[in-house]
Scaffold this active site. Structure first.
Site, mmCIF file in Angstrom:
data_model
loop_
_atom_site.group_PDB
_atom_site.id
_atom_site.type_symbol
_atom_site.label_atom_id
_atom_site.label_comp_id
_atom_site.label_asym_id
_atom_site.label_seq_id
_atom_site.Cartn_x
_atom_site.Cartn_y
_atom_site.Cartn_z
ATOM 1 N N TYR A 143 27.495 39.490 55.207
ATOM 2 C CA TYR A 143 26.668 38.524 54.332
ATOM 3 C C TYR A 143 25.594 37.827 55.622
ATOM 4 O O TYR A 143 24.821 37.156 55.096
ATOM 5 C CB TYR A 143 27.410 37.432 53.628
ATOM 6 C CG TYR A 143 28.213 37.815 52.398
ATOM 7 C CD1 TYR A 143 29.264 38.793 52.473
ATOM 8 C CD2 TYR A 143 27.728 37.356 51.270
ATOM 9 C CE1 TYR A 143 29.831 39.186 51.512
ATOM 10 C CE2 TYR A 143 28.595 37.990 50.002
ATOM 11 C CZ TYR A 143 29.589 38.741 50.246
ATOM 12 O OH TYR A 143 30.389 39.205 49.148
ATOM 13 N N LYS A 194 40.349 45.396 57.756
ATOM 14 C CA LYS A 194 40.421 46.922 57.442
ATOM 15 C C LYS A 194 40.385 47.282 59.010
ATOM 16 O O LYS A 194 39.564 48.270 59.236
ATOM 17 C CB LYS A 194 39.422 47.069 56.624
ATOM 18 C CG LYS A 194 39.417 48.748 56.265
ATOM 19 C CD LYS A 194 40.707 49.038 55.563
ATOM 20 C CE LYS A 194 40.827 50.341 54.997
ATOM 21 N NZ LYS A 194 41.641 50.850 54.531
ATOM 22 N N ASP A 227 43.192 46.789 51.452
ATOM 23 C CA ASP A 227 43.619 47.594 50.096
ATOM 24 C C ASP A 227 45.046 47.356 49.678
ATOM 25 O O ASP A 227 45.287 47.187 48.556
ATOM 26 C CB ASP A 227 43.312 49.069 50.437
ATOM 27 C CG ASP A 227 43.679 49.580 51.961
ATOM 28 O OD1 ASP A 227 44.029 48.728 52.586
ATOM 29 O OD2 ASP A 227 43.546 50.996 52.051
ATOM 30 N N ASP A 251 35.840 37.311 49.264
ATOM 31 C CA ASP A 251 35.074 37.260 47.827
ATOM 32 C C ASP A 251 35.601 38.095 46.641
ATOM 33 O O ASP A 251 36.006 37.683 45.594
ATOM 34 C CB ASP A 251 33.470 37.910 48.069
ATOM 35 C CG ASP A 251 32.400 37.792 46.726
ATOM 36 O OD1 ASP A 251 32.931 37.021 45.957
ATOM 37 O OD2 ASP A 251 31.372 38.360 46.978
ATOM 38 N N ASP A 255 38.197 36.675 43.700
ATOM 39 C CA ASP A 255 38.056 37.195 42.093
ATOM 40 C C ASP A 255 39.370 37.568 41.398
ATOM 41 O O ASP A 255 39.625 37.605 40.484
ATOM 42 C CB ASP A 255 36.831 38.229 41.944
ATOM 43 C CG ASP A 255 35.447 37.325 41.666
ATOM 44 O OD1 ASP A 255 35.249 36.301 42.068
ATOM 45 O OD2 ASP A 255 34.887 38.078 40.823
HETATM 46 P P1 ATP Z 1 27.951 36.566 40.836
HETATM 47 O O1 ATP Z 1 27.378 37.693 41.145
HETATM 48 O O2 ATP Z 1 26.751 35.242 40.642
HETATM 49 O O3 ATP Z 1 29.208 35.893 41.312
HETATM 50 P P2 ATP Z 1 28.828 37.838 38.690
HETATM 51 O O4 ATP Z 1 27.973 39.006 38.239
HETATM 52 O O5 ATP Z 1 30.176 38.289 39.249
HETATM 53 O O6 ATP Z 1 28.187 36.781 39.114
HETATM 54 P P3 ATP Z 1 29.600 36.178 36.516
HETATM 55 O O7 ATP Z 1 28.428 35.257 36.110
HETATM 56 O O8 ATP Z 1 30.599 35.273 37.073
HETATM 57 O O9 ATP Z 1 29.228 37.405 36.970
HETATM 58 O O10 ATP Z 1 30.494 36.425 35.354
HETATM 59 C C1 ATP Z 1 31.035 37.678 35.091
HETATM 60 C C2 ATP Z 1 31.581 37.520 33.522
HETATM 61 O O11 ATP Z 1 32.625 36.523 33.522
HETATM 62 C C3 ATP Z 1 30.656 37.047 32.688
HETATM 63 O O12 ATP Z 1 29.699 37.930 32.091
HETATM 64 C C4 ATP Z 1 31.304 36.100 31.746
HETATM 65 O O13 ATP Z 1 31.553 37.049 30.738
HETATM 66 C C5 ATP Z 1 32.599 35.777 32.359
HETATM 67 N N1 ATP Z 1 32.513 34.397 32.738
HETATM 68 C C6 ATP Z 1 32.186 33.992 34.051
HETATM 69 N N2 ATP Z 1 32.250 32.394 33.891
HETATM 70 C C7 ATP Z 1 32.826 32.217 32.879
HETATM 71 C C8 ATP Z 1 33.097 30.934 32.381
HETATM 72 N N3 ATP Z 1 32.817 29.842 32.881
HETATM 73 N N4 ATP Z 1 33.484 30.953 31.118
HETATM 74 C C9 ATP Z 1 33.696 32.010 30.257
HETATM 75 N N5 ATP Z 1 33.365 33.392 30.928
HETATM 76 C C10 ATP Z 1 33.017 33.338 32.164
#
Ligand code: ATP
Length: 358
Positions: A143, A194, A227, A251, A255
């Site tokens: 990053y 890794k 992995d 990151d 998730d």
């Molecule tokens: P970023 O790249 O900014 O981390 P991302 O592309 O990973 O964003 P998010 O915006 O975090 O995506 O959201 C991914 C999906 O998870 C969304 O499309 C939504 O459906 C779900 N989501 C994220 N946050 C929430 C929330 N607070 N409540 C409900 N659903 C959520």
């Protein structure tokens, strides 16, 4: 440091874009209720940085912002940055990555604690099985923004993205993970890299880890390739208490961790430079697909406000906020992503009432 001990905490609020603008007002509502219940004083200042402002006048992160935050604030609460009208998310990376780097917020702390067994997709797993924290290195790695294009847009295009790992950067995040474990009486720290494939940068991670772990003999330290780590997190998350890894892998691992506890809507994070102004935010992004519908789960943002309280030394307020979230989940006072019937604002109201009455 003297600034940190003032009684009124000075908090910068950056709702940002998309659902950030919906979840942050709820987090602020709950934060105010917790402060009032504890007889604490808050001084809140809102900043309208985000896609609307960027598209209107080009503002991203003003040049004097890092200095202003260091001087005038104790912490920052941020929603999310990202908007389909800004392809490439220039404003988002200027503001969020800019603050992480310019305030040197080298610890990205992402707790993954299962509050209710009904929320995990893992079969037969309960609250006691999933309770770990991921420490993601937050200021370097892939990053760092080092790289570039050559012959962009042609058939011969070359794109490079450098993975920057410094001795100082690697050591301080690994040490932070061990110190955290020691401070909490935790027994296990797992470092993930890794190094079998990334022979230089991650060789440095290996060498530093081997050195630092010797100072923490009471802690069982282990190593997993990334992995394998992800597979093990799914197979048996109970083996983890503290995970420490680089920017990109942190990151991704966090998730996955969020997925184990009920999804992105529930996961908070802290971007921390110990003893300095630090930034707290939900793990999720701006989620444009659900923005403006009053359906986003505000609990990640609320729990981020709770983490911020803990960081600022408001322990009782942090506990009050977390207890309220646990109660809301138990009683089904949640948004649809975790099975409840309520909207974003209704969950915020419920949590604020609960916090106020405890
Ligand atoms: P970023 O790249 O900014 O981390 P991302 O592309 O990973 O964003 P998010 O915006 O975090 O995506 O959201 C991914 C999906 O998870 C969304 O499309 C939504 O459906 C779900 N989501 C994220 N946050 C929430 C929330 N607070 N409540 C409900 N659903 C959520």
């Amino acid at each position: 440091m003297a600034e940190r001990s003032r009684s009124a905490k000075r908090i910068a609020i950056i709702p940002g874009d998309g659902i950030g603008k919906e979840v942050i007002p709820e987090a602020v509502k709950v934060l105010k209720a917790a402060a009032a219940a504890g007889g604490r004083e808050l001084a809140l200042t809102e900043f309208d940085w985000g896609a609307d402002r960027y598209l209107r006048d080009g503002t991203t992160l003003p040049a004097d912002a890092p200095e202003m935050f260091r001087r005038d604030f104790d912490a920052i609460l941020l929603g999310a940055l990202g908007d389909p009208r800004v392809p490439g998310n220039q404003h988002g990376s200027d503001i969020l990555i800019g603050l992480r780097f310019k305030l040197d917020l080298y610890v990205n702390a992402r707790p993954c604690e299962l509050f209710d067994r009904r929320l995990t997709p893992l079969k037969d797993r309960t609250e006691k099985d999933i309770n770990f924290i991921v420490f993601r290195e937050n200021t370097e790695g892939l990053y760092s923004g080092v790289g570039g294009f050559f012959k962009k847009g042609t058939a011969d295009e070359i794109a490079t993205q450098e993975d920057i790992n410094t001795r100082k950067g690697v050591e301080r995040i690994i040490r932070y993970a061990f110190e955290f474990a020691r401070g909490r009486g935790l027994k296990r720290v797992c470092m993930s890299d890794k190094s079998n494939a990334l022979a230089f940068g991650h060789d440095l991670w290996q060498r530093v880890f081997t050195e630092v772990r010797r100072e923490y003999t009471e802690i069982e330290s282990s190593h997993m390739y990334i992995d394998n780590l992800l597979m093990q997190m799914m197979r048996d998350p109970s083996q983890f208490q503290v995970i420490v890894t680089c920017n990109l892998f942190g990151d991704i691992a966090s998730d996955l961790g969020a997925g184990l506890i009920g999804g992105l809507g529930l996961a908070p994070s802290g971007n921390i430079h110990p003893g300095e102004v630090s930034l707290f935010e939900p793990v999720h992004g701006s989620a444009p697909d659900i923005a403006g519908k009053n359906i986003a789960n505000p609990m990640g943002a609320v729990l981020a406000a709770g983490m911020m309280c803990a960081y600022l030394g408001w322990t009782a307020e942090a506990q009050n906020i977390e207890k309220a979230v646990r109660a809301a989940i138990r009683e089904g006072k949640t948004t649809a992503d975790i099975g409840g019937p309520l909207g974003t604002r209704q969950v915020g109201d419920w949590l604020a009432n609960r916090v106020a009455s405890s």
